[in-house]
Design a protein around this motif. Structure first.
Motif, short mmCIF file in Angstrom:
data_model
loop_
_atom_site.label_atom_id
_atom_site.label_comp_id
_atom_site.label_asym_id
_atom_site.label_seq_id
_atom_site.Cartn_x
_atom_site.Cartn_y
_atom_site.Cartn_z
N VAL A 1 0.88 -1.18 0.00
CA VAL A 1 0.00 0.00 0.00
C VAL A 1 0.91 1.22 0.00
N SER A 2 0.88 1.97 -1.10
CA SER A 2 1.78 3.12 -1.27
C SER A 2 0.98 4.41 -1.29
N ASP A 3 1.51 5.42 -0.62
CA ASP A 3 0.83 6.71 -0.57
C ASP A 3 1.81 7.83 -0.95
N PRO A 4 1.29 9.01 -1.31
CA PRO A 4 2.14 10.15 -1.68
C PRO A 4 2.32 11.13 -0.54
N GLY A 5 2.19 10.65 0.69
CA GLY A 5 2.10 11.53 1.84
C GLY A 5 3.42 12.03 2.39
N ILE A 6 3.45 12.21 3.71
CA ILE A 6 4.57 12.88 4.36
C ILE A 6 5.73 11.94 4.66
N GLY A 7 5.53 10.63 4.50
CA GLY A 7 6.61 9.69 4.75
C GLY A 7 6.87 9.47 6.23
N LEU A 8 7.94 8.73 6.51
CA LEU A 8 8.27 8.35 7.89
C LEU A 8 9.72 8.70 8.19
N PRO A 9 10.02 9.15 9.40
CA PRO A 9 11.42 9.34 9.78
C PRO A 9 12.17 8.01 9.66
N PRO A 10 13.32 7.98 9.00
CA PRO A 10 14.03 6.71 8.78
C PRO A 10 14.32 5.93 10.06
N ASP A 11 14.54 6.62 11.17
CA ASP A 11 14.88 5.92 12.40
C ASP A 11 13.65 5.38 13.13
N GLN A 12 12.46 5.58 12.55
CA GLN A 12 11.24 5.11 13.21
C GLN A 12 10.45 4.12 12.36
N LEU A 13 11.06 3.62 11.30
CA LEU A 13 10.36 2.72 10.39
C LEU A 13 9.92 1.42 11.07
N GLU A 14 10.67 0.96 12.05
CA GLU A 14 10.29 -0.27 12.75
C GLU A 14 9.40 0.01 13.95
N ARG A 15 9.57 1.17 14.56
CA ARG A 15 8.82 1.47 15.79
C ARG A 15 7.34 1.73 15.53
N VAL A 16 6.97 2.04 14.27
CA VAL A 16 5.57 2.36 13.98
C VAL A 16 4.64 1.17 14.25
N PHE A 17 5.19 -0.04 14.39
CA PHE A 17 4.36 -1.21 14.65
C PHE A 17 4.20 -1.50 16.14
N GLU A 18 4.80 -0.67 16.99
CA GLU A 18 4.65 -0.85 18.43
C GLU A 18 3.29 -0.34 18.88
N ARG A 19 2.75 -0.97 19.90
CA ARG A 19 1.44 -0.56 20.41
C ARG A 19 1.50 0.85 20.98
N PHE A 20 0.55 1.68 20.60
CA PHE A 20 0.39 3.07 21.03
C PHE A 20 1.47 4.00 20.48
N TYR A 21 2.38 3.48 19.64
CA TYR A 21 3.45 4.35 19.16
C TYR A 21 2.94 5.26 18.05
N ARG A 22 3.21 6.55 18.19
CA ARG A 22 2.87 7.51 17.15
C ARG A 22 4.07 8.40 16.90
N ILE A 23 4.33 8.68 15.62
CA ILE A 23 5.42 9.57 15.27
C ILE A 23 5.08 10.97 15.76
N ASN A 24 6.03 11.59 16.42
CA ASN A 24 5.77 12.89 17.03
C ASN A 24 6.60 13.96 16.34
N ASN A 25 6.02 14.57 15.33
CA ASN A 25 6.65 15.75 14.73
C ASN A 25 5.56 16.67 14.22
N ARG A 26 5.95 17.82 13.71
CA ARG A 26 4.96 18.83 13.33
C ARG A 26 4.04 18.34 12.21
N GLN A 27 4.56 17.49 11.32
CA GLN A 27 3.76 17.03 10.20
C GLN A 27 2.68 16.04 10.60
N THR A 28 2.88 15.33 11.70
CA THR A 28 1.92 14.30 12.10
C THR A 28 1.00 14.73 13.22
N GLN A 29 1.22 15.89 13.80
CA GLN A 29 0.43 16.30 14.96
C GLN A 29 -1.05 16.46 14.65
N LYS A 30 -1.38 16.84 13.40
CA LYS A 30 -2.78 17.06 13.05
C LYS A 30 -3.51 15.76 12.76
#
Length: 224
Positions: free
Chosen positions: A153-182
């Motif tokens: 599943v590919s999207d044209p969105g904001i992407g992911l920080p390279p150092d968090q590509l594996e952590r996104v599958f952790e329970r309750f984990y959310r990327i915390n930066n200005r682009q994802t806050q909304k």
């Protein structure tokens, strides 16, 4: 437990407040709303109700997973059909994204839990829409070899920080930066997708696209 309560309280509060606010405004007897205002208000109520339904479904699934583990009801699953059904459901929720699927001919039937695999596709599509705020094309692709099938599943969105590509599958984990806050979310959708794919003997991973956006891909073993 405190993290769970904090996350859920925050995520429930926003859609409930919006639904109540718009419902109260539209029902005012002293207001004479025009048709466009009414339609816009109803659209917000419907969108927030969909968010609540998704949140509740993920909460129930996560709670059941913690209590019972992942139990699968195996049957024949034709993933191209599941993908088309997911696109039909989500396309009605957005007019800024174009959802398409590409599968090769004679795509193999696999053994899987159709309800769980539908949940994986739903969560990946929901994420793709959520993190592509400017709209664009979201593509589900299928491929296969003698041993496994792969879905991306590919999207044209904001992407992911390279150092968090594996952590996104952790329970309750959310990327915390200005682009994802909304973007709203509990951090449960990808956790559940990971659990379902693993229970099927497969693997799931996230990568960034060179042209921008992200791709989530998972592989599942073929039926013997």
């Amino acid at each position: 437990k405190s993290t769970f309560i904090s996350v859920i309280s925050h995520e429930l509060k926003t859609p409930v407040a919006l639904i109540k606010g718009y419902a109260d405004a539209l029902s005012r007897e002293d207001a004479n709303w025009d048709r466009d205002t009414i339609q816009n208000g109803l659209a917000v109520i419907e969108e927030e109700a969909d968010r609540l339904a998704e949140l509740i479904e993920n909460l129930l699934a996560a709670s059941k997973l913690q209590a019972e583990g992942m139990r699968l009801n195996l049957d024949d699953v034709y993933l191209p059909r599941l993908a088309e059904q997911a696109i039909d459901r989500f396309q009605t929720q957005t007019d800024r994204h174009q959802l398409v699927a590409h599968f090769p001919p004679a795509f193999p039937v696999i053994q899987g839990d159709v309800v769980r695999l539908r949940q994986v596709l739903d969560n990946l599509l929901s994420n793709a829409i959520k993190y592509s705020p400017d709209g664009g094309e979201i593509v589900i692709r299928g491929s296969y070899d003698d041993q496994s099938v792969q879905i991306t599943v590919s999207d044209p969105g904001i992407g992911l920080p390279p150092d968090q590509l594996e952590r996104v599958f952790e329970r309750f984990y959310r990327i915390n930066n200005r682009q994802t806050q909304k973007a709203q979310g509990t951090g449960l959708g990808l956790f559940l997708a990971h659990a379902v794919v693993n229970a099927h003997g497969g693997q799931i991973r996230a990568t960034n696209n060179q042209e921008g956006g992200a791709t989530f891909s998972f592989t599942l073993p073929r039926r013997e």
